[in-house]
Design a protein around this motif. Structure first.
Motif, PDB file in Angstrom:
ATOM      1  N   THR A  94       0.879  -0.768  -0.205  1.00 21.71           N
ATOM      2  CA  THR A  94      -0.223   0.404  -0.243  1.00 21.71           C
ATOM      3  C   THR A  94       0.712   1.598   0.241  1.00 21.71           C
ATOM      4  O   THR A  94       0.276   2.355  -0.674  1.00 21.71           O
ATOM      5  CB  THR A  94      -0.748   0.137   1.360  1.00 21.71           C
ATOM      6  OG1 THR A  94      -1.899  -1.531   1.126  1.00 21.71           O
ATOM      7  CG2 THR A  94      -1.521   1.536   1.069  1.00 21.71           C
ATOM      8  N   LYS A 121       0.685   4.033  -2.789  1.00 22.37           N
ATOM      9  CA  LYS A 121       0.428   5.434  -2.183  1.00 22.37           C
ATOM     10  C   LYS A 121       0.810   6.692  -2.755  1.00 22.37           C
ATOM     11  O   LYS A 121       1.175   7.714  -3.301  1.00 22.37           O
ATOM     12  CB  LYS A 121      -0.175   5.779  -0.926  1.00 22.37           C
ATOM     13  CG  LYS A 121      -1.993   5.129  -0.218  1.00 22.37           C
ATOM     14  CD  LYS A 121      -1.587   4.984   0.848  1.00 22.37           C
ATOM     15  CE  LYS A 121      -2.890   4.592   0.991  1.00 22.37           C
ATOM     16  NZ  LYS A 121      -3.322   5.109   2.725  1.00 22.37           N
ATOM     17  N   ASP A 151      -1.787  -3.564  -3.727  1.00 20.28           N
ATOM     18  CA  ASP A 151      -2.817  -2.886  -2.665  1.00 20.28           C
ATOM     19  C   ASP A 151      -3.266  -1.522  -2.086  1.00 20.28           C
ATOM     20  O   ASP A 151      -2.453  -0.640  -1.855  1.00 20.28           O
ATOM     21  CB  ASP A 151      -1.993  -4.066  -1.607  1.00 20.28           C
ATOM     22  CG  ASP A 151      -3.465  -4.130  -0.277  1.00 20.28           C
ATOM     23  OD1 ASP A 151      -4.314  -2.787  -0.298  1.00 20.28           O
ATOM     24  OD2 ASP A 151      -2.579  -4.307   0.934  1.00 20.28           O
ATOM     25  N   TYR A 152      -4.345  -1.026  -2.727  1.00 19.86           N
ATOM     26  CA  TYR A 152      -4.648  -0.507  -1.890  1.00 19.86           C
ATOM     27  C   TYR A 152      -5.420   0.576  -1.137  1.00 19.86           C
ATOM     28  O   TYR A 152      -5.795   1.420  -0.780  1.00 19.86           O
ATOM     29  CB  TYR A 152      -6.044   0.764  -3.447  1.00 19.86           C
ATOM     30  CG  TYR A 152      -5.599   0.846  -4.935  1.00 19.86           C
ATOM     31  CD1 TYR A 152      -4.892   2.003  -5.112  1.00 19.86           C
ATOM     32  CD2 TYR A 152      -4.850  -0.310  -5.782  1.00 19.86           C
ATOM     33  CE1 TYR A 152      -4.868   2.322  -6.314  1.00 19.86           C
ATOM     34  CE2 TYR A 152      -4.552  -0.042  -7.064  1.00 19.86           C
ATOM     35  CZ  TYR A 152      -4.438   1.160  -7.512  1.00 19.86           C
ATOM     36  OH  TYR A 152      -3.572   1.488  -8.772  1.00 19.86           O
ATOM     37  N   GLY A 153      -5.298  -0.213  -0.447  1.00 22.51           N
ATOM     38  CA  GLY A 153      -5.591  -0.951   1.653  1.00 22.51           C
ATOM     39  C   GLY A 153      -7.399  -0.990   1.228  1.00 22.51           C
ATOM     40  O   GLY A 153      -7.344  -1.916   2.137  1.00 22.51           O
ATOM     41  N   THR A 154      -8.179  -0.207   0.222  1.00 21.52           N
ATOM     42  CA  THR A 154      -9.062  -0.514   0.715  1.00 21.52           C
ATOM     43  C   THR A 154      -9.607  -2.218  -0.512  1.00 21.52           C
ATOM     44  O   THR A 154     -10.995  -2.331  -0.568  1.00 21.52           O
ATOM     45  CB  THR A 154     -10.683   0.448   0.479  1.00 21.52           C
ATOM     46  OG1 THR A 154      -9.970   1.214  -1.268  1.00 21.52           O
ATOM     47  CG2 THR A 154     -10.386   1.017   1.557  1.00 21.52           C
ATOM     48  N   VAL A 155      -9.086  -1.892  -1.819  1.00 20.76           N
ATOM     49  CA  VAL A 155      -9.231  -3.299  -2.727  1.00 20.76           C
ATOM     50  C   VAL A 155      -8.018  -2.915  -3.125  1.00 20.76           C
ATOM     51  O   VAL A 155      -6.864  -2.745  -2.800  1.00 20.76           O
ATOM     52  CB  VAL A 155     -10.536  -2.241  -4.004  1.00 20.76           C
ATOM     53  CG1 VAL A 155      -9.010  -0.949  -4.538  1.00 20.76           C
ATOM     54  CG2 VAL A 155     -10.199  -2.928  -4.863  1.00 20.76           C
ATOM     55  N   SER A 168     -10.342  -7.009  -9.542  1.00 23.46           N
ATOM     56  CA  SER A 168     -10.068  -6.151  -8.428  1.00 23.46           C
ATOM     57  C   SER A 168     -11.060  -6.429  -7.719  1.00 23.46           C
ATOM     58  O   SER A 168     -11.691  -7.729  -7.457  1.00 23.46           O
ATOM     59  CB  SER A 168     -10.830  -5.007  -8.613  1.00 23.46           C
ATOM     60  OG  SER A 168      -9.728  -4.336  -9.561  1.00 23.46           O
ATOM     61  N   ASP A 191     -12.274  -6.636  -3.326  1.00 21.36           N
ATOM     62  CA  ASP A 191     -12.141  -5.446  -2.238  1.00 21.36           C
ATOM     63  C   ASP A 191     -13.128  -5.972  -0.660  1.00 21.36           C
ATOM     64  O   ASP A 191     -12.926  -5.115  -0.109  1.00 21.36           O
ATOM     65  CB  ASP A 191     -12.807  -3.697  -2.450  1.00 21.36           C
ATOM     66  CG  ASP A 191     -14.129  -4.099  -2.702  1.00 21.36           C
ATOM     67  OD1 ASP A 191     -14.949  -5.723  -3.418  1.00 21.36           O
ATOM     68  OD2 ASP A 191     -14.902  -2.950  -3.146  1.00 21.36           O
ATOM     69  N   GLN A 192     -13.082  -7.180  -1.309  1.00 22.68           N
ATOM     70  CA  GLN A 192     -13.699  -7.824  -0.192  1.00 22.68           C
ATOM     71  C   GLN A 192     -13.030  -8.909   0.647  1.00 22.68           C
ATOM     72  O   GLN A 192     -12.468  -8.883   2.282  1.00 22.68           O
ATOM     73  CB  GLN A 192     -14.725  -8.898  -0.651  1.00 22.68           C
ATOM     74  CG  GLN A 192     -15.920  -7.973  -1.536  1.00 22.68           C
ATOM     75  CD  GLN A 192     -16.762  -7.393  -0.130  1.00 22.68           C
ATOM     76  OE1 GLN A 192     -16.599  -7.477   1.143  1.00 22.68           O
ATOM     77  NE2 GLN A 192     -17.062  -6.085  -0.262  1.00 22.68           N
TER      78      GLN A 192
END
Length: 280
Positions: A186, A190, A220-224, A255, A257-258
């Motif tokens: 992440t 970012k 890894d975007y953190g939320t997805v 993608s 996000d879960q």
């Protein structure tokens, strides 16, 4: 012309890119979505504007074989045998006798080059080459100048070479070293996502290592977690589709996000290993 995330920097060599807006238009009669094989490829668009899109005629122009249908589309003009969506657009223009100007021809050539890696992918047919020649002639396109402009726009800044090296150091191998996989943490996503495509930075370096059949980059975007796949054999598309995404047989994405990233990584490796065994 709308793009929810804004125009990627590597497209800035195409004159007119600044006409594309990330603001949704207040009034329109028809929406046309191009080159999209799955909902998760336009998750930001659909998350913000899916209800509005469903209230108007909505056309999808595409060529992906491994498609997951998008709900609410009025008309889909899909040709999975086409090497690029620009082939579909060119055919429509010929049938409807549209005049295709010089700038449009440049865009069609850029699209074709992008989707076929400069006419080198297995999806390229005699029809693709014929269309390429027709468009170059119709628009008097300077192919060399167009490609050079793309190379300059997408060139890597020197300091990103260290990031590339860091990512390549983290590559792991699976399925008897047929699968190369790297997770982009992440903090790196970012720090650099506004400057470059981190997956593009290393995907082909990984894929063209001897013995590798599939390269995977999980960002890894953190939320997805966004995963890009490239393969030398037709497994990227089917596996991406199985995991909720889509794309070409040998270039695809999905993608999630879960699912926790370690669990998702295991799931991906198992799916790729299975696909390679079945292919063999």
């Amino acid at each position: 012309m709308h793009c929810s995330g804004g125009v990627e920097p590597y497209l800035n060599h195409l004159a007119g890119w600044d006409r594309v807006s990330n603001e949704w238009p207040a009034k329109y009669d028809l929406a046309i979505l191009v080159d999209t094989g799955a909902s998760d490829q336009v998750a930001r668009l659909l998350g913000a504007h899916h209800p509005a899109l469903r209230q108007h005629p909505w056309v999808v122009l595409d060529h992906h074989k491994g498609r997951t249908e998008i709900s609410g589309v009025t008309l889909g003009l899909i040709d999975p045998k086409a090497a690029a969506t620009s082939e579909v657009i060119w055919r429509i223009a010929k049938v409807l006798k549209w005049t295709v100007n010089e700038r449009a021809c440049q865009r069609l050539v850029a699209s074709l080059f992008s989707d076929t890696l400069n006419l080198t992918t297995p999806s390229v047919t005699v029809k693709t080459v014929a269309m390429f020649a027709q468009v170059v002639k119709a628009g008097d396109v300077n192919v060399s100048a167009l490609h050079q402009a793309f190379r300059e726009a997408s060139a890597t800044d020197p300091d990103l070479l260290a990031v590339k090296g860091q990512l390549l150091e983290g590559v792991e191998f699976f399925a008897d070293k047929q699968v190369a996989l790297v997770v982009v943490p992440t903090e790196i996503v970012k720090a650099y996502r506004e400057r470059t495509s981190l997956s593009a930075l290393v995907l082909y370096e990984m894929l063209w290592a001897r013995g590798i059949k599939v390269a995977a980059v999980m960002s890894d975007y953190g939320t997805v977690v966004r995963t890009s796949l490239r393969s030398k054999v037709p497994v990227a598309g089917p596996v991406a589709t199985e995991l909720g995404g889509g794309g070409h047989a040998m270039a695809a994405a999905f993608s999630d996000d879960q699912t926790p990233i370690d669990e998702l990584k295991t799931k991906l490796v198992l799916a790729l290993s299975k696909a390679l065994r079945e292919l063999n």
